[in-house]
Enzyme design. Structure first.
Site, PDB file in Angstrom:
ATOM      1  N   ARG A  37       0.854  -1.188   0.000  1.00 31.14           N
ATOM      2  CA  ARG A  37       0.000   0.000   0.000  1.00 31.14           C
ATOM      3  C   ARG A  37       0.891   1.238   0.000  1.00 31.14           C
ATOM      4  O   ARG A  37       1.752   1.387   0.862  1.00 31.14           O
ATOM      5  CB  ARG A  37      -0.914   0.036   1.229  1.00 31.14           C
ATOM      6  CG  ARG A  37      -1.882  -1.134   1.324  1.00 31.14           C
ATOM      7  CD  ARG A  37      -2.962  -1.020   0.252  1.00 31.14           C
ATOM      8  NE  ARG A  37      -3.973  -2.034   0.417  1.00 31.14           N
ATOM      9  CZ  ARG A  37      -4.198  -3.000  -0.464  1.00 31.14           C
ATOM     10  NH1 ARG A  37      -3.471  -3.100  -1.547  1.00 31.14           N
ATOM     11  NH2 ARG A  37      -5.159  -3.875  -0.259  1.00 31.14           N
ATOM     12  N   ARG A  64      -4.657  25.765  -9.119  1.00 33.65           N
ATOM     13  CA  ARG A  64      -4.224  24.524  -8.489  1.00 33.65           C
ATOM     14  C   ARG A  64      -3.289  23.799  -9.442  1.00 33.65           C
ATOM     15  O   ARG A  64      -3.711  23.250 -10.462  1.00 33.65           O
ATOM     16  CB  ARG A  64      -5.430  23.650  -8.124  1.00 33.65           C
ATOM     17  CG  ARG A  64      -6.301  24.234  -7.025  1.00 33.65           C
ATOM     18  CD  ARG A  64      -5.503  24.442  -5.768  1.00 33.65           C
ATOM     19  NE  ARG A  64      -6.361  24.656  -4.606  1.00 33.65           N
ATOM     20  CZ  ARG A  64      -5.894  24.785  -3.388  1.00 33.65           C
ATOM     21  NH1 ARG A  64      -4.592  24.731  -3.150  1.00 33.65           N
ATOM     22  NH2 ARG A  64      -6.720  24.976  -2.378  1.00 33.65           N
ATOM     23  N   SER A 113      -9.309  11.336   0.343  1.00 28.97           N
ATOM     24  CA  SER A 113      -8.912  10.310  -0.630  1.00 28.97           C
ATOM     25  C   SER A 113      -8.471   9.056   0.108  1.00 28.97           C
ATOM     26  O   SER A 113      -7.291   8.701   0.121  1.00 28.97           O
ATOM     27  CB  SER A 113      -7.758  10.823  -1.502  1.00 28.97           C
ATOM     28  OG  SER A 113      -8.140  11.971  -2.213  1.00 28.97           O
ATOM     29  N   GLY A 115      -8.369   6.012  -0.326  1.00 31.40           N
ATOM     30  CA  GLY A 115      -7.711   4.911  -1.018  1.00 31.40           C
ATOM     31  C   GLY A 115      -6.194   4.985  -0.929  1.00 31.40           C
ATOM     32  O   GLY A 115      -5.516   3.972  -1.052  1.00 31.40           O
ATOM     33  N   GLU A 119      -5.482  12.098   4.837  1.00 28.75           N
ATOM     34  CA  GLU A 119      -5.967  13.458   5.088  1.00 28.75           C
ATOM     35  C   GLU A 119      -7.441  13.454   5.498  1.00 28.75           C
ATOM     36  O   GLU A 119      -8.273  12.796   4.873  1.00 28.75           O
ATOM     37  CB  GLU A 119      -5.813  14.338   3.846  1.00 28.75           C
ATOM     38  CG  GLU A 119      -6.317  15.761   4.103  1.00 28.75           C
ATOM     39  CD  GLU A 119      -6.365  16.624   2.862  1.00 28.75           C
ATOM     40  OE1 GLU A 119      -6.250  17.844   3.010  1.00 28.75           O
ATOM     41  OE2 GLU A 119      -6.530  16.087   1.746  1.00 28.75           O
ATOM     42  N   GLU A 140       2.856  33.320   1.214  1.00 27.19           N
ATOM     43  CA  GLU A 140       3.574  34.001   0.133  1.00 27.19           C
ATOM     44  C   GLU A 140       3.393  33.347  -1.238  1.00 27.19           C
ATOM     45  O   GLU A 140       3.575  33.986  -2.266  1.00 27.19           O
ATOM     46  CB  GLU A 140       5.053  34.133   0.461  1.00 27.19           C
ATOM     47  CG  GLU A 140       5.790  32.818   0.561  1.00 27.19           C
ATOM     48  CD  GLU A 140       7.247  32.973   0.959  1.00 27.19           C
ATOM     49  OE1 GLU A 140       8.040  32.111   0.554  1.00 27.19           O
ATOM     50  OE2 GLU A 140       7.580  33.943   1.664  1.00 27.19           O
TER      51      GLU A 140
END
Length: 181
Positions: A37, A64, A113, A115, A119, A140
């Protein structure tokens, strides 16, 4: 034993960055077989739904890099070491929007997430907003623009994929469910 638990028999750190770390775990599966994993460790984050007195939602637009595009989101940020989620929520609200709030309500926490990452985001609703005269600066490397939208406008942004991240889509769904009560 937890249902379908995978027992770790070896863990090897392979990357440690400023925000995340990555490891590879060797595990024993519920059927006795072995597998690997790859896991991203993240300190966790908060997300805030700032709601104006007239019921609009304050959103931020930012680029992003992982997606190579700008998206529209609710304000959010990572937990600092030893910082309570409510403290992070108030700090991020101020940094990203220039607002403080008199009412901050915890909604719920969720995995982003599961999988491959640990988080967890703690979601809050912020009401009774006020402008902060001498607000904290953005990080910044952060550049955002603000917008106020109605729930209906936010729903349209989800359909148009301008709102493209799960935390914001989840927040819009939560607001819609709250309004229907």
């Amino acid at each position: 034993m937890k249902k379908f638990e995978e027992k770790t028999i070896h863990s090897e750190p392979i990357f440690k960055g400023k925000v995340i770390s990555v490891k590879v775990d060797d595990v024993i599966l519920p059927n006795g077989n072995e597998s690997k994993r790859e896991i991203v460790n993240h300190p966790g984050a908060v997300a805030i739904i700032p709601i104006t007195d007239d019921g609009k939602i304050i959103l931020v637009e930012q680029y992003r890099k992982a997606l190579e595009r700008s998206i529209i989101e609710i304000p959010a940020g990572k937990l600092e070491k030893g910082e309570a989620p409510e403290t992070t929520a108030r700090r991020e609200l101020e940094e990203e929007t220039g607002y403080g709030c008199h009412e901050l309500t915890y909604i719920q926490s969720f995995a982003t997430s599961p999988g491959f990452a640990d988080e967890v985001i703690h979601l809050y609703a912020a009401k009774q907003l006020f402008t902060i005269e001498d607000k904290a600066d953005l990080d910044e490397d952060e550049f955002v623009s603000l917008m106020e939208v109605t729930l209906e406008e936010a729903e349209k942004m989800v359909q148009e994929q301008k709102i493209y991240d799960a935390k914001t889509a989840f927040a819009i769904l939560w607001l819609k469910l709250e309004q229907s009560k």
